[in-house]
Every structure is written in structure tokens, then in C-alpha cells.
Design an enzyme around this catalytic site. Structure first.
Site, short mmCIF file in Angstrom:
data_model
loop_
_atom_site.label_atom_id
_atom_site.label_comp_id
_atom_site.label_asym_id
_atom_site.label_seq_id
_atom_site.Cartn_x
_atom_site.Cartn_y
_atom_site.Cartn_z
N LYS A 178 -9.05 4.28 -19.37
CA LYS A 178 -9.23 4.79 -20.82
C LYS A 178 -7.99 4.56 -21.60
O LYS A 178 -7.41 3.59 -21.87
CB LYS A 178 -9.72 5.96 -20.74
CG LYS A 178 -10.81 6.27 -19.70
CD LYS A 178 -12.15 5.46 -19.85
CE LYS A 178 -12.93 5.44 -18.54
NZ LYS A 178 -13.28 6.52 -18.05
N ASP A 182 -8.41 16.89 -15.26
CA ASP A 182 -8.36 15.44 -15.70
C ASP A 182 -8.14 15.54 -17.17
O ASP A 182 -8.87 15.94 -18.27
CB ASP A 182 -10.01 15.35 -15.49
CG ASP A 182 -10.46 13.87 -15.77
OD1 ASP A 182 -9.60 13.28 -16.46
OD2 ASP A 182 -11.35 13.31 -15.21
N TYR A 192 -16.88 14.60 -15.96
CA TYR A 192 -17.26 13.09 -15.94
C TYR A 192 -18.32 13.22 -14.77
O TYR A 192 -17.98 13.47 -13.62
CB TYR A 192 -16.00 12.54 -15.65
CG TYR A 192 -16.15 10.88 -15.20
CD1 TYR A 192 -16.45 10.27 -16.43
CD2 TYR A 192 -16.20 10.56 -13.96
CE1 TYR A 192 -16.72 8.84 -16.14
CE2 TYR A 192 -16.31 8.99 -13.87
CZ TYR A 192 -16.75 8.48 -14.94
OH TYR A 192 -17.02 6.87 -14.74
N ARG A 235 0.89 -1.11 0.06
CA ARG A 235 0.09 0.16 -0.14
C ARG A 235 0.86 1.54 0.12
O ARG A 235 0.45 2.44 -0.65
CB ARG A 235 -1.09 0.17 1.13
CG ARG A 235 -1.77 1.30 1.29
CD ARG A 235 -3.22 0.92 2.03
NE ARG A 235 -2.93 0.43 3.52
CZ ARG A 235 -2.34 1.09 4.27
NH1 ARG A 235 -1.94 2.41 4.36
NH2 ARG A 235 -2.08 0.64 5.69
C1 LIG Z 1 -13.83 7.18 -16.76
C2 LIG Z 1 -13.61 8.51 -16.34
C3 LIG Z 1 -13.14 8.85 -15.27
C4 LIG Z 1 -13.29 7.93 -13.79
O1 LIG Z 1 -12.51 6.85 -13.93
P1 LIG Z 1 -12.69 5.10 -13.56
O2 LIG Z 1 -11.42 4.75 -13.77
O3 LIG Z 1 -14.09 4.66 -14.24
O4 LIG Z 1 -12.77 5.40 -12.03
C5 LIG Z 1 -12.97 9.98 -14.55
N1 LIG Z 1 -12.80 11.09 -15.69
C6 LIG Z 1 -12.98 10.66 -16.97
C7 LIG Z 1 -12.90 11.84 -17.88
C8 LIG Z 1 -13.39 9.42 -17.32
O5 LIG Z 1 -13.53 9.27 -18.82
#
Ligand SMILES: *Cc1c(COP(=O)(O)O)cnc(C)c1O
Length: 394
Positions: A209, A184, A112, A59
Site C-alpha cells: 500500500k 497493523d 483486513y 533468506r
Molecule cells: C492489504 C492489507 C493487508 C495484506 O497485505 P498484502 O500485502 O496484500 O498481503 C493487511 N492489512 C491491511 C490493512 C491491508 O490493507
């Protein structure tokens, strides 16, 4: 050499983060262990005090996870990476680290969904205050800043409107107020955009992604621009326990090695599909940063190394046409998410945002006929053929 920042992107996506494995393994081995053996009581004490950088407990740190953190931080031109169990874990860790009771965040109104949902349902219970504004217009952000604001947060291109926010202008505004800008960068990946180069202080990723890229892992990453923020955020992640698992890190690292290849390929298809859609009689409009019709086309060109793989478009037939299109695609998968090798399509009004009031949907730019398409790496001719037959029925 391996962690040099001046090598080309493709070289670094393959080699950054590597360490010399004692057995000469060509890839980073999976250290599938929860804990690490100390050589002696003194060694254990030195590891805990930080005099020795030996591993203690997964961790808190693990060689497989460290390699991925170094690699992504290198690609983002950041100081360091903090891997998390998911993208949402990355986002909530940053919220926890930089906000608090009575503190305030200015954030994008089209982002998101859960990144906003968790603020409104969970963080609000702990006294965190928030303003959601359209950050594509810097004046909205300037007006929303309060004395207790401790963070500006944005997502660009935004989800699912594909609006582009000016990172340089937002960073300058944030720094005038001595607060960090958090971005993000999931929709671009470091191959297309590196917010830290434009002045951002923290970058978050859903590595689920593009970075992993194979729709088989959920994972996240936080990258800080400097040591100070790293030292504030990393202990929060360790203590909250939203760390990554070594096997997960290995899988993401494997995906990372082809990031640029995948994005280049999917992006070239996205450009062709956007042009095809823009000329389609059933389509009212298309939002894609590579089209001159995109309202922030020039900004996208300045800030991004390419227009990406995410297309939003509006069907003239509204809700009904959207559903019909979803029910008739054959090759393109009807699924949420993006950034994988397979093309995905979704209809926010009837799917992801179906429970949200009409008014709130419109505020977030979600109209009845809005469709979001994420291109994969299939042959573009096949994707267009599939869209063509499904659009005929819509
Ligand atoms: C999918 C996504 C998230 C969240 O990510 P997870 O891995 O599903 O927790 C956050 N921001 C964007 C732009 C996303 O497409």
C-alpha cells in the site's frame, strides 16, 4: 548521520537505511543473489556463529533487504524491521511467533479480512483460540482477555469502517497483562502514525500500500519495539521462508523515498472529497477522521499526524446504488487496495465481502451502501468531477 532518528521525516525517508556502497552508488544496489561467498572456512564458521555479521544466504539476510528494513524501522521509531514477501506474511509470521496451541488472541472485529480469515481457517486447526471484539471500545478488549491470551491485535483506522482504536490505552492494558500489542499500521504509514510511540510492541505493514505506493509490488514488514521481540519473530520468518526478494526490496525502497509527499497530496484531496461527499444528497453519511462528524475525531487528532486518505461513505440507495456507482466511475479505478498514486474505489457489500452472511457483515460494520474510497495523487477537481457524474447515476 544517515540512520539518525532525530532528522526530519522527509530526510529519513530518503536516507535512512543507506550504507556506503564501495562504488559510490547513489541508491542501494540490488544484490540479486541467493547466496554469499565466504572468504575461508573460518569466515564461514564465524558468519554462522554470529561472530562475523557477514551475509550467508538471502533468506537469512541480504544487503538490499537490510537497507529497507533499517529504513522502515527508523521511520516507525522501532528497534528493527523484518521484511516479508507480503503483508499477510508479516501478519501470519507474528501470529506464529506469538501464539501457539491453547493460546488466545484478542483482535479487532473490523480488520483486513484475511487477517481474521487465516485465524479462523488455519490457526484454529492448530489449537489457537481467538476473540474478535470492537477494539475502538477498550472495555470490550478488557473483558475478552483470558489467562491464556498472549497477544492483542488491532488495526487503526480499521478496514473498512475507519473506526479508530486508542493505541495508548490498548498498550497500557496489554502491558498490565504482560502481553504485546500488535498494530497493523498499513492505513496510516509511519508518516501519519507511529504506534510504537504510543506503546505498541509490534507493528505490521502491508507495504503493498502506501510504503511502496505504486500498485506494482506486494510486500510486508514487521517492526518490533525492542530487541527481545525481534529475536523471537525474526527466526520464525527465516525458518518459514516468507522472506522478501532483493528486487522487491529495491522497488519498495524506491517507493518509500516519496512516501510523505504522496500521502500529503492524497490526504489533502481526501479532505476535500470527504467534505464534498458529506454535502451530497445521495450520501447518508461519511466516515473520515478529518471530519468533525467522525465519532473518534479527537482521538484521531491526538494519535495521528493527519486524517489519511481513506474515506468510507454510505449511499442512501443501498446495494443497487453502490453497484451503479462502481459501474460508472471513469477515472477512479474500480479495484481493491489503497495507498497507490491512483485513486481506487470499491463496494464491500457486492465485492470483497459479498460471500459473507448479512449478519456477519453488519457485525463488521459493512452496510449495503458502504463505499470505500482511497484517494491517489491526481488533481482533486478531476476526482470530484468523476464522482459527481457517477453519483448522478447511482
Ligand atoms: C492489504 C492489507 C493487508 C495484506 O497485505 P498484502 O500485502 O496484500 O498481503 C493487511 N492489512 C491491511 C490493512 C491491508 O490493507
Amino acid at each position: 548521520m544517515k540512520n539518525a532518528k532525530d532528522l526530519g521525516f522527509f530526510t529519513r525517508q530518503v536516507h535512512a537505511g543507506e550504507f556506503d556502497d564501495p562504488n559510490g552508488s547513489a541508491t542501494i544496489p540490488i544484490y540479486q543473489t541467493s547466496t554469499f561467498r565466504f572468504k575461508s572456512a573460518d569466515h564461514g564458521a564465524a558468519c554462522f556463529s554470529g561472530e562475523d555479521n557477514g551475509y550467508i544466504y538471502t533468506r537469512l539476510g541480504n544487503p538490499t533487504i537490510d537497507a529497507l528494513e533499517k529504513a522502515v524501522a527508523n521511520l516507525e521509531h522501532g528497534y528493527g524491521g523484518i521484511a516479508t514477501s507480503s503483508g499477510m506474511a508479516a501478519i501470519t509470521t507474528v501470529y506464529l511467533a506469538l501464539l501457539g496451541s491453547g493460546k488466545h488472541i484478542v483482535s479487532h472485529n473490523a480488520l483486513y479480512g484475511p487477517a481474521r480469515g487465516v485465524m479462523e481457517t488455519v490457526f484454529s486447526r492448530f489449537g489457537v483460540k481467538y476473540s474478535y471484539v470492537d477494539t475502538t471500545n477498550i472495555e470490550n478488549v478488557r473483558k475478552a482477555i483470558l489467562p491464556e491470551t498472549t497477544m492483542i491485535y488491532t488495526e487503526t483506522p480499521a478496514n473498512p469502517t475507519i473506526g479508530i482504536s486508542d493505541l495508548k490505552a490498548l498498550a497500557e492494558l496489554a502491558h498490565e497483562h504482560n502481553i504485546p500489542l500488535v498494530v497493523d499500521n498499513t492505513f496510516c504509514s509511519p508518516f501519519l502514525q507511529r504506534p510504537i510511540e504510543h506503546g505498541a510492541d509490534v507493528v505490521v505493514h502491508s507495504m503493498t500500500k502506501f510504503i511502496n505506493g505504486h500498485a506494482d509490488i506486494v510486500a510486508g514488514m514487521i517492526i518490533t519495539a525492542n530487541e527481545k521481540l525481534f529475536k523471537i519473530i525474526e527466526p520464525v520468518m527465516n525458518n518459514m521462508g516468507c522472506n522478501m526478494d532483493p528486487h522487491q526490496a529495491y522497488m519498495v525502497h524506491r517507493g518509500l523515498k516519496t512516501l510523505g509527499l504522496r500521502v500529503e497530496r492524497a490526504q489533502s484531496s481526501a479532505m476535500k472529497i470527504a467534505e464534498y461527499l458529506e454535502n451530497h444528497p445521495k450520501v447518508a453519511w461519511v466516515k473520515y477522521p478529518g471530519l468533525k462528524s467522525h465519532p473518534q475525531y479527537d482521538l484521531a487528532k491526538r494519535q495521528m499526524d493527519g486524517p489519511g486518505t481513506m474515506i468510507s461513505f454510505e449511499l442512501k440507495g443501498g446495494l443497487d446504488a453502490g453497484k451503479k456507482l462502481m459501474d460508472n466511475v471513469k477515472l477512479i479505478l474500480l479495484a481493491v487496495s489503497l495507498g497507490g498514486v491512483e485513486s481506487l474505489i470499491q463496494h464491500p457489500a457486492s465485492m470483497t465481502h459479498s460471500k459473507i452472511s448479512h449478519e456477519k457483515k453488519l457485525q463488521a460494520g459493512i452496510t449495503d451502501g458502504l463505499v470505500r474510497l482511497a484517494t491517489g495523487i491526481e488533481n482533486v477537481e478531476d476526482l470530484i468531477t468523476d464522482l459527481d457524474q457517477a453519483l448522478q447515476k447511482a
